[in-house]
Design a protein around this motif. Structure first.
Motif, PDB file in Angstrom:
ATOM      1  N   PRO A  86       2.790  -8.256  -6.755  1.00  0.00           N
ATOM      2  CA  PRO A  86       3.695  -8.422  -5.605  1.00  0.00           C
ATOM      3  C   PRO A  86       4.141  -7.065  -5.046  1.00  0.00           C
ATOM      4  O   PRO A  86       4.345  -6.926  -3.842  1.00  0.00           O
ATOM      5  CB  PRO A  86       4.894  -9.171  -6.203  1.00  0.00           C
ATOM      6  N   GLN A  87       4.232  -6.040  -5.917  1.00  0.00           N
ATOM      7  CA  GLN A  87       4.641  -4.707  -5.453  1.00  0.00           C
ATOM      8  C   GLN A  87       3.595  -4.148  -4.488  1.00  0.00           C
ATOM      9  O   GLN A  87       3.933  -3.558  -3.459  1.00  0.00           O
ATOM     10  CB  GLN A  87       4.806  -3.728  -6.631  1.00  0.00           C
ATOM     11  N   ALA A  88       2.304  -4.359  -4.830  1.00  0.00           N
ATOM     12  CA  ALA A  88       1.234  -3.869  -3.943  1.00  0.00           C
ATOM     13  C   ALA A  88       1.298  -4.592  -2.597  1.00  0.00           C
ATOM     14  O   ALA A  88       1.097  -3.990  -1.539  1.00  0.00           O
ATOM     15  CB  ALA A  88      -0.129  -4.093  -4.599  1.00  0.00           C
ATOM     16  N   SER A  89       1.622  -5.896  -2.642  1.00  0.00           N
ATOM     17  CA  SER A  89       1.747  -6.675  -1.403  1.00  0.00           C
ATOM     18  C   SER A  89       2.884  -6.117  -0.547  1.00  0.00           C
ATOM     19  O   SER A  89       2.745  -5.942   0.669  1.00  0.00           O
ATOM     20  CB  SER A  89       2.014  -8.136  -1.784  1.00  0.00           C
ATOM     21  N   ASP A  90       4.002  -5.803  -1.207  1.00  0.00           N
ATOM     22  CA  ASP A  90       5.150  -5.237  -0.487  1.00  0.00           C
ATOM     23  C   ASP A  90       4.837  -3.863   0.097  1.00  0.00           C
ATOM     24  O   ASP A  90       5.378  -3.478   1.130  1.00  0.00           O
ATOM     25  CB  ASP A  90       6.367  -5.133  -1.418  1.00  0.00           C
ATOM     26  N   THR A  91       3.973  -3.112  -0.586  1.00  0.00           N
ATOM     27  CA  THR A  91       3.621  -1.784  -0.067  1.00  0.00           C
ATOM     28  C   THR A  91       2.944  -1.925   1.295  1.00  0.00           C
ATOM     29  O   THR A  91       3.130  -1.104   2.177  1.00  0.00           O
ATOM     30  CB  THR A  91       2.638  -1.078  -1.037  1.00  0.00           C
ATOM     31  N   ILE A  92       2.162  -2.994   1.455  1.00  0.00           N
ATOM     32  CA  ILE A  92       1.460  -3.187   2.729  1.00  0.00           C
ATOM     33  C   ILE A  92       2.395  -3.802   3.779  1.00  0.00           C
ATOM     34  O   ILE A  92       2.512  -3.309   4.897  1.00  0.00           O
ATOM     35  CB  ILE A  92       0.224  -4.104   2.542  1.00  0.00           C
ATOM     36  N   LEU A  93       3.074  -4.889   3.395  1.00  0.00           N
ATOM     37  CA  LEU A  93       3.862  -5.626   4.390  1.00  0.00           C
ATOM     38  C   LEU A  93       5.234  -5.015   4.649  1.00  0.00           C
ATOM     39  O   LEU A  93       5.808  -5.174   5.719  1.00  0.00           O
ATOM     40  CB  LEU A  93       4.054  -7.078   3.930  1.00  0.00           C
ATOM     41  N   GLY A  94       5.774  -4.351   3.636  1.00  0.00           N
ATOM     42  CA  GLY A  94       7.133  -3.824   3.746  1.00  0.00           C
ATOM     43  C   GLY A  94       7.978  -4.420   2.643  1.00  0.00           C
ATOM     44  O   GLY A  94       7.701  -5.519   2.158  1.00  0.00           O
ATOM     45  N   GLN A  95       8.990  -3.680   2.277  1.00  0.00           N
ATOM     46  CA  GLN A  95       9.799  -4.037   1.119  1.00  0.00           C
ATOM     47  C   GLN A  95      10.436  -5.423   1.247  1.00  0.00           C
ATOM     48  O   GLN A  95      11.002  -5.751   2.278  1.00  0.00           O
ATOM     49  CB  GLN A  95      10.895  -2.978   0.941  1.00  0.00           C
ATOM     50  N   GLY A  96      10.311  -6.222   0.212  1.00  0.00           N
ATOM     51  CA  GLY A  96      11.072  -7.476   0.135  1.00  0.00           C
ATOM     52  C   GLY A  96      10.327  -8.724   0.576  1.00  0.00           C
ATOM     53  O   GLY A  96      10.796  -9.831   0.318  1.00  0.00           O
ATOM     54  N   TRP A  97       9.167  -8.593   1.201  1.00  0.00           N
ATOM     55  CA  TRP A  97       8.500  -9.802   1.685  1.00  0.00           C
ATOM     56  C   TRP A  97       7.968 -10.673   0.546  1.00  0.00           C
ATOM     57  O   TRP A  97       7.955 -11.897   0.653  1.00  0.00           O
ATOM     58  CB  TRP A  97       7.360  -9.455   2.651  1.00  0.00           C
ATOM     59  N   ALA A  98       7.532 -10.039  -0.553  1.00  0.00           N
ATOM     60  CA  ALA A  98       6.962 -10.825  -1.665  1.00  0.00           C
ATOM     61  C   ALA A  98       8.013 -11.791  -2.211  1.00  0.00           C
ATOM     62  O   ALA A  98       7.737 -12.976  -2.418  1.00  0.00           O
ATOM     63  CB  ALA A  98       6.447  -9.904  -2.754  1.00  0.00           C
ATOM     64  N   SER A  99       9.241 -11.299  -2.395  1.00  0.00           N
ATOM     65  CA  SER A  99      10.275 -12.194  -2.944  1.00  0.00           C
ATOM     66  C   SER A  99      10.732 -13.203  -1.900  1.00  0.00           C
ATOM     67  O   SER A  99      11.330 -14.223  -2.238  1.00  0.00           O
ATOM     68  CB  SER A  99      11.459 -11.393  -3.479  1.00  0.00           C
TER      69      SER A  99
END
Ligand SMILES: Nc1ncnc2c1ncn2[C@@H]1O[C@H](COP(=O)(O)OP(=O)(O)OP(=O)(O)O)[C@@H](O)[C@H]1O
Ligand SMILES: [Mg+2]
Length: 457
Positions: free
Chosen positions: A384-397
């Motif tokens: 999820p951290q890698a996903s947030d790196t692309i989309l922006g902080q906090g989107w995974a949660s």
């Protein structure tokens, strides 16, 4: 003695009053429950009453026969059958939703459930147009989405607040994954002779089965994801759209050399896995951009506009991390600085940058560069951290987590573009044959235009 009997009398009176009150409350709850149960099956009751009315109107056995024939006719005609089934299904979904909102603690009781104004069926499940009651908020729904999903026995519930009305929301109840075992979807514009990059470019299809199209002018796109997720395939669709617009100049940086090779006939310039070549390409793009600003100044314009004859420029960089980690530090530094400059100043000059990389972390892509990309596409990631790196902080949660994309689902990702939150979508796919055919067709159209003398800078 007198005192004792009067105390007993008062106690009796009190317990009788309490019993009466309890009975009154129980009766009230029962009546509200009955009224709510009748209200939730109002449509079915109305149909039943209409049939009974028909039977009474005709009377006797004939009445029952007429009622049975009426039901038979409704079910025999495909259109009315579909309409009735959809209506009954929508009522069923409404009932399930109402129960879920009470059980999930969103509604305080019957008649306080957020109202459902419409229900539509989509490939992933159901979309509910919901309006919350006074005192409730769409945020309450979003906060309880996990509880709602559990009550509805759904995979997931997504709540999208209406931009213009804080009381309304579109609620997607996801029952199945529409991208599971799906065959690659061919790009709808694959056979087009010409496109305009000023128009929205179809990129894929979302969970509702609707086409996802993005306007690229004045935008920059960053694509990230693990190896084999579908980044180069997504870039190919963007390049195809630009190639089919003879007024767009295409610049290609390909860290693997082979990924974008088929697009070379339509490209202004191509740089492979060579730092110096990449720098030369970006320096040229920056020169074009500076000339463009001088031209705009001379014309009294602040930015490129459709119809003013100035071509758009699409700069595509596959394997961005490759160029940012070459052994020569001076090349790394200049590459990052040039690309940052083109992304930062290119918008008004009509320069669009699309870059893809496996690792967009700050250790590879400087934050000063990464943060300039307005559109993000997160394809499958490992964490999820890698996903947030692309989309922006906090989107995974917040539910948009590209690490939940199954490994077998190539081309699926979360796109953060115009909307308030990322859209889960599956990209169109261009086979190698499609790419070659489009590239040849586009190159021929460009050559024709050049011969006709219609080429601008
Ligand atoms: N939208 C799509 N629909 C169906 N299949 C796809 C799609 N995108 C990619 N694929 C499949 O996934 C494979 C890998 O895609 P692609 O080369 O674009 O991945 P990548 O993310 O660029 O990988 P790498 O990081 O190794 O370069 C493709 O060869 C294709 O078979
Ligand atoms: Mg690739």
């Amino acid at each position: 003695m007198w005192r004792r009997s009067s105390v007993v009398h008062v106690v009796d009176e009190l317990s009788r009053a309490q019993r009466r009150e309890r009975h009154r409350v129980e009766l009230e709850v029962l009546l509200v429950g009955l009224a709510w149960a009748a209200w939730s099956v109002r449509l079915e009751l109305a149909f039943l009453l209409a049939l009974l009315g028909l039977q009474r109107l005709v009377g006797g056995i004939a009445g029952w026969i007429v009622a049975a024939v009426a039901v038979g006719v409704v079910f025999a005609i495909p259109m009315s059958r579909r309409w009735l089934v959809a209506l009954l299904r929508a009522m069923h979904v409404r009932r399930a939703w109402a129960r879920a909102t009470i059980d999930a603690g969103v509604a305080a009781g019957p008649f306080r459930c957020p109202g459902v104004w419409s229900v539509s069926r989509v490939p992933a499940g159901d979309v509910l147009d919901v309006r919350v009651r006074r005192g409730q908020s769409v945020g309450d729904l979003d906060a309880r989405r996990e509880h709602l999903a559990a009550c509805l026995r759904a995979r997931e519930v997504r709540v999208l607040r209406d931009r213009g009305d804080a009381a309304r929301a579109s609620v997607l109840v996801i029952k199945r994954d529409p991208f599971e075992d799906a065959a690659p979807m061919s790009w709808p514009a694959a056979t087009a002779n010409a496109l305009s990059l000023w128009e929205p470019i179809p990129l894929g299809v979302d969970e509702r089965g609707e086409q996802v199209a993005v306007e690229l002018v004045e935008r920059n796109v960053l694509i990230g994801g693990e190896p084999g997720a579908g980044k180069s395939a997504a870039l190919s669709v963007v390049i195809a759209a630009a190639a089919l617009d003879p007024d767009t100049r295409v610049w290609l940086l390909d860290g693997k050399l082979v990924e974008l090779a088929a697009w070379a006939p339509v490209a202004q310039r191509v740089a492979g896995p060579n730092g110096e070549d990449a720098l030369a390409l970006l320096r040229e793009v920056r020169g074009v951009m500076d000339d463009r600003y001088r031209e705009l100044l001379a014309n009294g314009q602040r930015k490129v506009r459709r119809g003013d004859g100035l071509p758009l420029h699409l700069v595509v960089c596959d394997e961005l991390a490759f160029y940012l980690t070459v052994p020569e530090k001076a090349i790394q530094k200049e590459f990052a600085e040039l690309l940052r400059d083109v992304v930062a100043r290119g918008r008004a000059a009509g320069v669009i940058v699309c870059a893809a990389t496996q690792k967009p972390g700050a250790d590879v892509v400087p934050s000063a560069l990464r943060d300039l990309f307005g559109f993000r596409l997160a394809m499958r990631c490992t964490t999820p951290q890698a996903s947030d790196t692309i989309l922006g902080q906090g989107w995974a949660s917040a539910g948009a987590d590209a690490s939940d994309i199954p490994g077998a689902q190539r081309g699926v990702g979360y796109l953060l573009a115009e909307g308030d939150r990322p859209t889960r979508m599956r990209g169109y796919y261009l086979s190698d044959d499609d790419v070659v055919a489009i590239s040849e067709r586009a190159a021929a159209a460009r050559a024709d235009k050049w011969l006709a003398g219609g080429v601008g800078a």
